[in-house]
Scaffold this active site. Structure first.
Site, short mmCIF file in Angstrom:
data_model
loop_
_atom_site.label_atom_id
_atom_site.label_comp_id
_atom_site.label_asym_id
_atom_site.label_seq_id
_atom_site.Cartn_x
_atom_site.Cartn_y
_atom_site.Cartn_z
N CYS A 107 0.68 -1.29 0.16
CA CYS A 107 -0.02 -0.01 -0.10
C CYS A 107 0.94 1.20 -0.02
O CYS A 107 0.82 2.21 -0.92
CB CYS A 107 -1.00 -0.07 1.24
SG CYS A 107 -1.99 1.49 1.13
N CYS A 137 -1.53 1.56 -3.07
CA CYS A 137 -2.62 2.65 -2.94
C CYS A 137 -2.08 3.98 -2.67
O CYS A 137 -2.61 5.01 -3.53
CB CYS A 137 -3.76 2.45 -1.84
SG CYS A 137 -3.28 1.17 -0.46
N LYS A 143 -0.28 5.32 -6.07
CA LYS A 143 -1.26 5.34 -7.04
C LYS A 143 -2.09 6.52 -6.93
O LYS A 143 -2.47 7.32 -7.93
CB LYS A 143 -1.95 4.02 -6.98
CG LYS A 143 -3.21 3.89 -8.08
CD LYS A 143 -4.03 3.12 -7.56
CE LYS A 143 -5.13 3.69 -6.32
NZ LYS A 143 -5.65 2.29 -5.77
N TYR A 195 -9.96 -3.09 -10.48
CA TYR A 195 -9.58 -1.94 -10.04
C TYR A 195 -8.17 -1.22 -10.45
O TYR A 195 -8.01 -0.08 -10.91
CB TYR A 195 -9.81 -1.68 -8.49
CG TYR A 195 -8.76 -2.35 -7.71
CD1 TYR A 195 -7.72 -1.36 -7.38
CD2 TYR A 195 -8.84 -3.78 -7.11
CE1 TYR A 195 -6.77 -1.85 -6.26
CE2 TYR A 195 -7.73 -3.97 -6.33
CZ TYR A 195 -7.00 -3.19 -5.84
OH TYR A 195 -6.10 -3.89 -5.02
N GLU A 230 -7.89 1.95 -12.99
CA GLU A 230 -7.16 3.07 -12.28
C GLU A 230 -5.98 3.40 -13.23
O GLU A 230 -5.89 4.64 -13.37
CB GLU A 230 -6.70 2.81 -10.95
CG GLU A 230 -7.90 2.67 -10.08
CD GLU A 230 -7.64 2.14 -8.48
OE1 GLU A 230 -8.33 2.21 -7.74
OE2 GLU A 230 -6.48 1.38 -8.43
N HIS A 247 -27.12 22.12 0.18
CA HIS A 247 -27.19 22.59 -1.13
C HIS A 247 -26.09 23.73 -1.33
O HIS A 247 -25.88 24.54 -0.21
CB HIS A 247 -28.39 22.89 -1.40
CG HIS A 247 -28.74 23.37 -2.81
ND1 HIS A 247 -28.61 22.52 -3.99
CD2 HIS A 247 -29.05 24.76 -3.25
CE1 HIS A 247 -29.05 23.16 -5.14
NE2 HIS A 247 -29.04 24.53 -4.65
N GLU A 250 -25.77 15.91 -1.66
CA GLU A 250 -27.21 16.01 -1.09
C GLU A 250 -28.18 15.02 -2.07
O GLU A 250 -29.17 14.84 -1.53
CB GLU A 250 -27.87 17.45 -1.40
CG GLU A 250 -27.66 17.88 -2.99
CD GLU A 250 -28.19 19.26 -3.18
OE1 GLU A 250 -29.24 19.71 -2.48
OE2 GLU A 250 -27.57 20.08 -3.99
#
Length: 449
Positions: free
Chosen positions: A43, A48, A51, A179, A183, A438, A443
């Site tokens: 990682c 990760c 990356k 993934y 990616e 908002h 939302e």
């Protein structure tokens, strides 16, 4: 005095191993960690973290184009320096590597910078030939990229090498549809490469909600990524001009400058000596463990990707924490694998938690699905025809939210909070009763129809 050199010997200093070692040492155990590469594991070092930094860099390609619509004078040609980004990312990796090392040592764990293999239920052998004994051994060696067996496979790279390239290739073929493949496809495309994604089936991102992954496929094709489905490798050969010719089933050969394999990961158990202690492996080479991370050898435990349960860094960390707390802290913690959120940092990113629509229909029969298909405000002004899609899957009888799935800008940041609600078993009515914030994209989660 203990009969052993250590209370705990950890093999592997990735996310799971370092957490277990640090916590065990903090509980007062005498701990050693053997790591043949660098502290931090996949990682931190080649996964990760670097990356995600490349993903941030890649996003500027679109952001700079969009900025013109927001009043900024951005030149038509913006120069991009891959070596500068690459070196800055590797510098950050070095910093985190040192932080992990310092944390381990400050908690009293000894780091042994060597490969260690198991040579008995309570013994490990280091690369220099010395042996160490421990009352408990923890296997936390992670996994490595799987490379398909085909003629010329040695001409390709994996995600490990992608962080050290001299230059961005003009044309790259990425094998796989998970993934990692999606990616890096987004990263290389944004940096100017022509990307071909090749997969042996017609599915991308198996396990994610069908509508969400279909939306990513549509957007990716609209951006110019090329997909070759139902394709298996027949061979890779280097041509006289240095280009690679990739032959595959059901398609014409592809001529590219680089081939990257993103075809899954395999546990790092080969040659680890686990058979000497009677540790059983599954057919993928993963260590078989019970709910307390114990292997078939009572003194040997395993956490993280080497167990091939859920290959995610936060899971490895939780498993390492639970192991150390249970073994040395007097606790009785069992890791809960239900409702684990996950994300794909593609362009745009997608994320999900809980059951997909198909899984919910199979489990409950009666389900209600609420969705919002919209163009984010920023995309509208930027004249970018790219739509976000949010989905909420609810159990039919109770309206309990059992899954949320999203694709669009920043959805990994949104899904983390949404995962709390799904984990807590909240209902659609409770989402509806929450006032919208908002104007935000998030939302939409409390306005779903």
């Amino acid at each position: 005095m203990s009969d052993y050199d250590y209370d705990l010997f950890v093999i592997g200093a990735g996310s799971g191993g370092t957490r277990a070692a640090r916590v065990a040492a903090a509980h007062g155990a005498k701990v050693a960690v053997a790591e043949e590469y660098r502290v931090g594991g996949t990682c931190v070092i080649r996964g990760c973290v670097p990356k995600k930094l490349l993903v941030y860099g890649a996003h500027f390609a679109e952001d700079l184009r969009d900025a013109r619509h927001f009043g900024w004078d951005v030149p038509d040609e913006c120069n991009f320096s891959w070596p500068r980004l690459r070196d800055n990312v590797l510098k950050e990796v070095d910093r985190i590597n040192q932080a992990y090392t310092t944390t381990l040592e400050s908690n009293g764990a000894q780091i042994i910078p060597q490969r260690a293999t198991v040579s008995g239920p309570n013994e490990v052998t280091l690369a220099d030939g010395t042996t160490k004994t421990a009352k408990t051994i923890l296997i936390a060696v992670g996994a490595h990229p799987a490379v398909p067996e085909c003629p010329g496979h040695e001409l390709g790279i994996t995600s490990n090498e992608a962080f050290h390239l001299d230059a961005v290739p003009k044309r790259i073929l990425i094998a796989g549809a998970g993934y990692i493949a999606n990616e890096f496809a987004g990263i290389f495309h944004q940096f100017g490469a022509h990307v071909i994604l090749m997969n042996r089936t017609r599915e991308i991102l198996r396990g994610y909600d069908l509508q969400i992954r279909d939306r990513l496929l549509q957007i990716s094709m609209m951006k110019g990524l090329e997909f070759r489905f139902d394709a298996t490798f027949q061979g890779i050969e280097k041509m006289d001009d240095g280009c690679l010719k990739v032959s595959m089933s059901h398609h014409e050969p592809a001529i590219v400058d680089m081939v990257m394999f993103a075809t899954g990961r395999k546990p790092n158990t080969h040659g680890l000596g686990l058979d000497t202690a009677g540790v059983e492996l599954d057919d993928q080479g993963a260590v078989k463990v019970d709910e307390n991370n114990r292997s078939t050898c009572p003194s040997i435990y395993a956490v993280g990707d080497v167990t091939n349960r859920i290959q995610l860094t936060p899971i490895a960390i939780r498993e390492g924490q639970a192991f150390a707390d249970n073994m040395f802290g007097g606790k009785n913690t069992v890791v809960d694998y239900d409702c684990v959120p996950s994300a794909v940092f593609s362009h745009p990113p997608l994320a999900g938690v809980g059951l997909t629509e198909a899984q919910a229909r199979q489990k409950f029969g009666s389900v209600r699905v609420y969705s919002s298909d919209f163009r984010p405000m920023k995309n509208v002004l930027a004249e970018r025809d790219e739509r976000a899609l949010y989905k909420m899957v609810c159990e039919g009888e109770t309206d309990r939210v059992v899954g949320i799935h999203m694709i669009g800008p920043d959805v990994p940041e949104i899904i983390q909070t949404a995962a709390v609600a799904v984990k807590a078993g909240l209902t659609k009515a409770q989402f509806d009763a929450t006032v919208a914030l908002h104007p935000t994209m998030a939302e939409e989660l409390v306005l779903l129809k």
